[in-house]
Design an enzyme around this catalytic site. Structure first.
Site, PDB file in Angstrom:
ATOM      1  N   CYS A 118     -20.059  35.230  10.611  1.00 38.34           N
ATOM      2  CA  CYS A 118     -21.329  35.869  10.965  1.00 38.34           C
ATOM      3  C   CYS A 118     -21.097  37.079  11.862  1.00 38.34           C
ATOM      4  O   CYS A 118     -20.649  38.113  11.380  1.00 38.34           O
ATOM      5  CB  CYS A 118     -22.294  34.849  11.579  1.00 38.34           C
ATOM      6  SG  CYS A 118     -23.982  35.486  11.594  1.00 38.34           S
ATOM      7  N   HIS A 222     -22.895  30.932   7.859  1.00 41.72           N
ATOM      8  CA  HIS A 222     -22.237  30.006   8.803  1.00 41.72           C
ATOM      9  C   HIS A 222     -21.705  28.792   8.050  1.00 41.72           C
ATOM     10  O   HIS A 222     -22.444  27.808   7.855  1.00 41.72           O
ATOM     11  CB  HIS A 222     -23.232  29.534   9.873  1.00 41.72           C
ATOM     12  CG  HIS A 222     -23.515  30.540  10.943  1.00 41.72           C
ATOM     13  ND1 HIS A 222     -22.796  30.603  12.120  1.00 41.72           N
ATOM     14  CD2 HIS A 222     -24.426  31.537  11.004  1.00 41.72           C
ATOM     15  CE1 HIS A 222     -23.266  31.586  12.870  1.00 41.72           C
ATOM     16  NE2 HIS A 222     -24.257  32.174  12.212  1.00 41.72           N
ATOM     17  N   GLU A 224     -19.893  26.491   9.097  1.00 48.97           N
ATOM     18  CA  GLU A 224     -19.880  25.313   9.976  1.00 48.97           C
ATOM     19  C   GLU A 224     -21.232  24.616  10.041  1.00 48.97           C
ATOM     20  O   GLU A 224     -21.322  23.478  10.490  1.00 48.97           O
ATOM     21  CB  GLU A 224     -19.384  25.704  11.374  1.00 48.97           C
ATOM     22  CG  GLU A 224     -20.361  26.488  12.241  1.00 48.97           C
ATOM     23  CD  GLU A 224     -20.433  27.987  11.938  1.00 48.97           C
ATOM     24  OE1 GLU A 224     -20.025  28.410  10.842  1.00 48.97           O
ATOM     25  OE2 GLU A 224     -20.935  28.718  12.809  1.00 48.97           O
TER      26      GLU A 224
END
Ligand code: MN
Length: 258
Positions: A118, A222, A224
């Site tokens: 990001c 993202h 994650e």
């Protein structure tokens, strides 16, 4: 070498807050938990690299660690890419930019792989000479909504992988779905970077790779936050490719590759 891979993670900065009940008036540096957990899911050791009180010499870290991950967070400051912030709330975090650009230089000097997430993708683009839209909504007015505070990481859009790109060899389908939680985006791509994926409805760049021999990759979403949702792109593939690049670098150390 059988030792576990050691990944350096750039820190996020929390400015001094005179109203905070703990560490009142102190600058904090932190990591976002799911980022550390995602990296650890493949058995690597994660080390957050703090800033330095003076100067930006991270030589010791870049020499000792195997790779670098730039995590998300605040905007990149417009002066870092030669612009003036058009609004105070778009000022970004210049201190963090300087710290992360220095980190990138040191890991690049060592020829060690870098993954930007990001803000990390945007920082890589700026570190290598590109520019950003200060505010996607204002500067790319026909763009989709790439950040919605209410629904946050459940805001999704399509991703189209560029033909003949590196990513095209990783995924069976050229069109996938990713989350979108970003306020800025790449305006002018840095020299020597290739577009690996875009948001097909508006052309916003969503993944980039440096074309030199060092493995330097950035994604605008993202990974994650995505978990193992079958609707979404499988991010374990990206992490696996990053770790593979690190293993190759460890077997054949080279320096100053870009
Ligand atoms: Mn997006």
């Amino acid at each position: 070498m059988n030792a576990r891979l050691r990944i350096g993670l750039s820190s996020c900065f929390f400015p001094a807050d005179p109203l905070r009940s703990i560490f009142k008036g102190k600058v904090l540096e932190y990591l976002e938990q799911s980022m550390a957990h995602w990296l650890q899911s493949m058995g690597v050791l994660v080390y957050m690299i703090p800033s330095r009180a003076t100067g930006h010499d991270f030589g010791g870290y870049a020499e000792d660690l195997d790779g670098l991950v730039l995590q998300g967070g605040s905007d990149v400051a417009p002066p870092s890419y030669g612009e003036v912030a058009e609004r105070p709330e778009w000022s970004g975090d210049r201190l963090r930019d300087d710290y992360e650009i220095a980190l990138v230089r040191d890991f690049v000097k060592q020829g060690k792989p870098i993954l930007g997430i990001c803000r990390g993708l945007q920082l890589l683009n700026v570190a290598f000479g590109g520019t950003l839209y200060q505010d996607v909504e204002t500067h790319a007015p026909n763009a989709l909504c790439h950040r919605n505070w209410e629904i946050y990481d459940t805001n999704h859009h399509d991703l189209r992988i560029t033909e003949n790109s590196e990513m095209a060899t990783w995924y069976k389908s050229p069109v996938l779905l990713v989350n979108s939680v970003h306020h800025q985006a790449i305006k002018q791509l840095a020299p020597d970077f290739k577009v690996e994926a875009i948001s097909p409805k508006d052309g916003i760049i969503e993944a980039v790779r440096h074309s030199g021999p060092s493995w330097i990759f950035g994604v605008q979403w993202h990974p994650e936050f995505q978990g193992r949702d079958p609707k979404l792109l499988d991010d374990s593939i990206i992490l696996a490719r990053f770790l593979e690049a690190i293993k190759i670098r460890r077997e054949k150390p080279t320096r100053a590759q870009v």
